[in-house]
Design a protein around this motif. Sequence first.
Motif, PDB file in Angstrom:
ATOM      1  N   LEU A   1       0.758  -1.165   0.157  1.00  0.00           N
ATOM      2  CA  LEU A   1       0.060   0.095  -0.129  1.00  0.00           C
ATOM      3  C   LEU A   1       0.743   1.225   0.192  1.00  0.00           C
ATOM      4  CD1 LEU A   1      -2.849  -0.908   2.507  1.00  0.00           C
ATOM      5  CD2 LEU A   1      -2.994  -0.443   0.070  1.00  0.00           C
ATOM      6  N   ASP A   2       1.878   1.120   0.616  1.00  0.00           N
ATOM      7  CA  ASP A   2       2.898   2.622   0.707  1.00  0.00           C
ATOM      8  C   ASP A   2       3.405   2.537  -0.537  1.00  0.00           C
ATOM      9  OD1 ASP A   2       4.489   4.467   2.805  1.00  0.00           O
ATOM     10  OD2 ASP A   2       5.758   3.480   1.415  1.00  0.00           O
ATOM     11  N   ILE A   3       3.895   1.613  -1.223  1.00  0.00           N
ATOM     12  CA  ILE A   3       4.423   1.645  -2.664  1.00  0.00           C
ATOM     13  C   ILE A   3       3.411   2.425  -3.648  1.00  0.00           C
ATOM     14  CG2 ILE A   3       5.366   0.491  -4.632  1.00  0.00           C
ATOM     15  CD1 ILE A   3       6.424  -1.425  -2.494  1.00  0.00           C
ATOM     16  N   PHE A   4       2.246   2.003  -3.568  1.00  0.00           N
ATOM     17  CA  PHE A   4       1.222   2.348  -4.378  1.00  0.00           C
ATOM     18  C   PHE A   4       0.755   3.868  -4.014  1.00  0.00           C
ATOM     19  CE2 PHE A   4      -1.507  -0.999  -6.802  1.00  0.00           C
ATOM     20  CZ  PHE A   4      -0.426  -2.044  -6.499  1.00  0.00           C
ATOM     21  N   ALA A   5       0.925   4.245  -2.781  1.00  0.00           N
ATOM     22  CA  ALA A   5       0.628   5.479  -2.427  1.00  0.00           C
ATOM     23  C   ALA A   5       1.486   6.540  -3.045  1.00  0.00           C
ATOM     24  CB  ALA A   5       0.665   5.658  -1.096  1.00  0.00           C
ATOM     25  N   GLN A   6       3.164   6.139  -3.067  1.00  0.00           N
ATOM     26  CA  GLN A   6       4.105   6.759  -3.602  1.00  0.00           C
ATOM     27  C   GLN A   6       3.870   6.742  -5.152  1.00  0.00           C
ATOM     28  OE1 GLN A   6       7.972   5.681  -2.579  1.00  0.00           O
ATOM     29  NE2 GLN A   6       7.335   4.541  -0.756  1.00  0.00           N
ATOM     30  N   ARG A   7       3.360   5.880  -5.810  1.00  0.00           N
ATOM     31  CA  ARG A   7       3.372   5.797  -7.537  1.00  0.00           C
ATOM     32  C   ARG A   7       1.963   6.372  -8.073  1.00  0.00           C
ATOM     33  NH1 ARG A   7       7.379   1.859  -7.457  1.00  0.00           N
ATOM     34  NH2 ARG A   7       8.687   2.690  -6.433  1.00  0.00           N
ATOM     35  N   ALA A   8       0.813   6.527  -7.480  1.00  0.00           N
ATOM     36  CA  ALA A   8      -0.463   7.019  -7.673  1.00  0.00           C
ATOM     37  C   ALA A   8       0.062   8.453  -8.230  1.00  0.00           C
ATOM     38  CB  ALA A   8      -1.690   7.083  -6.807  1.00  0.00           C
ATOM     39  N   ALA A   9      -0.431   8.688  -9.528  1.00  0.00           N
ATOM     40  CA  ALA A   9      -0.194   9.758 -10.004  1.00  0.00           C
ATOM     41  C   ALA A   9      -1.707  10.721 -10.367  1.00  0.00           C
ATOM     42  CB  ALA A   9       0.613   9.833 -11.299  1.00  0.00           C
ATOM     43  N   THR A  10      -2.621   9.776 -11.109  1.00  0.00           N
ATOM     44  CA  THR A  10      -3.799  10.620 -11.523  1.00  0.00           C
ATOM     45  C   THR A  10      -4.684  10.635 -10.477  1.00  0.00           C
ATOM     46  OG1 THR A  10      -4.767   8.282 -12.028  1.00  0.00           O
ATOM     47  CG2 THR A  10      -3.319   9.477 -13.623  1.00  0.00           C
TER      48      THR A  10
ATOM     49  N   GLU B   1      -7.678   9.451 -10.360  1.00  0.00           N
ATOM     50  CA  GLU B   1      -8.473   8.110 -10.020  1.00  0.00           C
ATOM     51  C   GLU B   1      -7.639   7.296  -9.335  1.00  0.00           C
ATOM     52  OE1 GLU B   1     -10.249   4.141 -12.525  1.00  0.00           O
ATOM     53  OE2 GLU B   1      -9.261   5.923 -13.518  1.00  0.00           O
ATOM     54  N   GLY B   2      -6.084   7.013  -9.662  1.00  0.00           N
ATOM     55  CA  GLY B   2      -5.145   6.327  -8.940  1.00  0.00           C
ATOM     56  C   GLY B   2      -5.196   6.828  -7.401  1.00  0.00           C
ATOM     57  N   LYS B   3      -5.098   8.074  -7.256  1.00  0.00           N
ATOM     58  CA  LYS B   3      -5.030   8.320  -5.709  1.00  0.00           C
ATOM     59  C   LYS B   3      -6.338   8.016  -4.967  1.00  0.00           C
ATOM     60  CE  LYS B   3      -1.880  12.375  -6.845  1.00  0.00           C
ATOM     61  NZ  LYS B   3      -1.694  13.765  -7.105  1.00  0.00           N
ATOM     62  N   LEU B   4      -7.502   8.212  -5.730  1.00  0.00           N
ATOM     63  CA  LEU B   4      -8.582   7.885  -4.967  1.00  0.00           C
ATOM     64  C   LEU B   4      -8.579   6.133  -4.649  1.00  0.00           C
ATOM     65  CD1 LEU B   4     -11.615   9.477  -7.021  1.00  0.00           C
ATOM     66  CD2 LEU B   4     -10.637   9.938  -4.773  1.00  0.00           C
ATOM     67  N   GLN B   5      -8.189   5.493  -5.542  1.00  0.00           N
ATOM     68  CA  GLN B   5      -8.139   4.131  -5.142  1.00  0.00           C
ATOM     69  C   GLN B   5      -7.009   3.672  -4.259  1.00  0.00           C
ATOM     70  OE1 GLN B   5      -7.021   3.145  -9.309  1.00  0.00           O
ATOM     71  NE2 GLN B   5      -9.160   2.640  -9.800  1.00  0.00           N
ATOM     72  N   VAL B   6      -5.925   4.419  -4.264  1.00  0.00           N
ATOM     73  CA  VAL B   6      -4.932   4.009  -3.004  1.00  0.00           C
ATOM     74  C   VAL B   6      -5.477   4.713  -1.872  1.00  0.00           C
ATOM     75  CG1 VAL B   6      -2.706   4.714  -2.021  1.00  0.00           C
ATOM     76  CG2 VAL B   6      -2.897   4.168  -4.614  1.00  0.00           C
TER      77      VAL B   6
ATOM     78  N   GLN C   1      11.775  -1.414 -11.598  1.00  0.00           N
ATOM     79  CA  GLN C   1      11.426  -1.497 -10.093  1.00  0.00           C
ATOM     80  C   GLN C   1       9.906  -2.277  -9.979  1.00  0.00           C
ATOM     81  OE1 GLN C   1      10.100   3.270  -9.519  1.00  0.00           O
ATOM     82  NE2 GLN C   1      11.871   2.421  -8.872  1.00  0.00           N
ATOM     83  N   LEU C   2       9.654  -2.794  -8.949  1.00  0.00           N
ATOM     84  CA  LEU C   2       8.210  -3.165  -8.783  1.00  0.00           C
ATOM     85  C   LEU C   2       6.972  -1.991  -8.743  1.00  0.00           C
ATOM     86  CD1 LEU C   2       8.786  -5.833  -6.125  1.00  0.00           C
ATOM     87  CD2 LEU C   2       9.361  -6.035  -8.422  1.00  0.00           C
ATOM     88  N   PHE C   3       6.193  -2.440  -9.351  1.00  0.00           N
ATOM     89  CA  PHE C   3       4.903  -1.417  -9.411  1.00  0.00           C
ATOM     90  C   PHE C   3       5.482   0.056 -10.306  1.00  0.00           C
ATOM     91  CE2 PHE C   3       3.717  -4.170  -5.882  1.00  0.00           C
ATOM     92  CZ  PHE C   3       2.718  -4.696  -6.520  1.00  0.00           C
ATOM     93  N   ALA C   4       6.234   0.211 -11.137  1.00  0.00           N
ATOM     94  CA  ALA C   4       6.626   1.329 -11.760  1.00  0.00           C
ATOM     95  C   ALA C   4       5.599   1.832 -12.135  1.00  0.00           C
ATOM     96  CB  ALA C   4       7.572   1.151 -12.737  1.00  0.00           C
ATOM     97  N   THR C   5       4.565   1.103 -12.901  1.00  0.00           N
ATOM     98  CA  THR C   5       3.370   1.616 -13.421  1.00  0.00           C
ATOM     99  C   THR C   5       1.887   1.176 -12.471  1.00  0.00           C
ATOM    100  OG1 THR C   5       4.138   1.069 -15.662  1.00  0.00           O
ATOM    101  CG2 THR C   5       1.597   1.425 -15.377  1.00  0.00           C
ATOM    102  N   LEU C   6       1.460   2.229 -12.300  1.00  0.00           N
ATOM    103  CA  LEU C   6       0.006   2.066 -11.564  1.00  0.00           C
ATOM    104  C   LEU C   6      -1.128   2.458 -12.131  1.00  0.00           C
ATOM    105  CD1 LEU C   6      -1.051   1.389  -8.468  1.00  0.00           C
ATOM    106  CD2 LEU C   6      -0.365   3.584  -7.973  1.00  0.00           C
ATOM    107  N   ASP C   7      -1.069   3.768 -12.740  1.00  0.00           N
ATOM    108  CA  ASP C   7      -2.141   3.962 -13.408  1.00  0.00           C
ATOM    109  C   ASP C   7      -2.197   3.739 -14.775  1.00  0.00           C
ATOM    110  OD1 ASP C   7      -3.176   6.104 -11.451  1.00  0.00           O
ATOM    111  OD2 ASP C   7      -1.225   6.951 -11.696  1.00  0.00           O
TER     112      ASP C   7
END
Length: 427
Positions: free
Chosen positions: A108-117, A119-124, A227-233
């Motif tokens: 979850l912490d990784i996803f929070a760092q990578r969210a850019a859009t 929608e992505g921020k809402l999901q995280v 790196q892991l989870f480089a793409t989130l959105d």
Amino acid sequence: MLDRPRSGERALLLHVGLNRPCHEDETQEFRALAESAGAEIVAEVRARRDRPDPRYFIGSGKVEEIADRAREANAELILVSQPLRAGQERNLETTLKTRVLDRNGLILDIFAQRAATFEGKLQVELAQHEHLASRLVRGWTHLERQKGGIGLRGPGETQLETDRRLVSRRIRHLRERLEKVERQREVGRQERTRAEVATVALVGYTNAGKTTLFNALSGANLVARDQLFATLDPTIRKLDLGRGEEALLVDTVGFVRDLPHELIAAFRATLTETREADLLLHVIDASDPHHDDRRRQVETVLEDIGAAEVPCLRVYNKLDKAFNGLAADGNGSEYTKLCVSATTGAGVLALRDAIRARVAGARQVAEVTLGPEQSRLRAKLFGWHAVRSETVNAQGVLTLEVELTARRWQELRSTFDLPRGAIREKV
């Protein structure tokens, strides 16, 4: 809950195997997750349990060992490779006097760092609040119901109950906003369906090279990181399949073993792109010695999100780094043809042909007779790269040998007013 240290993220990794020792590929993956989150790994400890301890998940003797190692390495954070219950996480923090984060919290912490859009921020944020809701348990004295007596009577609601109510309200608000985003995405999908544009989605284990392959196929220039989870959105680009055929290519978030359920639930709007695709490209890291295990884990996640029935092509990527004698996997030749190197471009054209064959379907050859006044239709056929040969007689009547898919033939007949006999199918 201990505060996040300001001085950095010096982490001790605790690898725990249940009913077996920790496998090396699992420890490597957890190490990579920690590094992707920005942690500086200062120590590692391995443990084995037949069953989780109700209090600490691990035994009390191992807790003492971890405490000693954490002091020696000046660790500020303990990362545990297994999901912990809220009480276990809190007990470890209290005993070790160090912040503790389990595997789900790390992802979850990784996803929070990578969210850019947006929608992505809402999901995280939704995933984080649902994770937090399970952590709001009675564990601190300041959350206890206020005692009676003069000057000590409270409003009748504990701080714990207030926090739960606020978190529940925020979760409902986030779900409503995500449902609105999902409805907007659904409108876009309906428009693509009406236009009969096929959608091809890239799926696969995290860091399998999906974004690099996405760039190679679509000509995009998305940033691809090792790196892991480089793409989130998710990103959508037009894919030119040649011979006048086009599709939409979707780059999606990578999967990982035991993906937290709250992430699967929160990312339902994004993962719908995978479920609704006409074709999945399952990208597999051919250089990974555990690629067959990774493939099965991705297929399990596809089942979890309801995408198991979508037609799928396996694409073995990173062929330039693969060990000699790569196994074809499965029935051999079909998958050998789909070995590619997104970095060097090897095999990408063959992959494009395989995609076209799947999404465009069988092609039918026919002769089309056009008068001199039908230059617009002639230009359309050449624009589709469908003309195999062309002849013209003395009266200026054109005879074109044309190869098109069934969908293109239908579009041709519905768009242009062709006289009877203008199209003669060839066997």
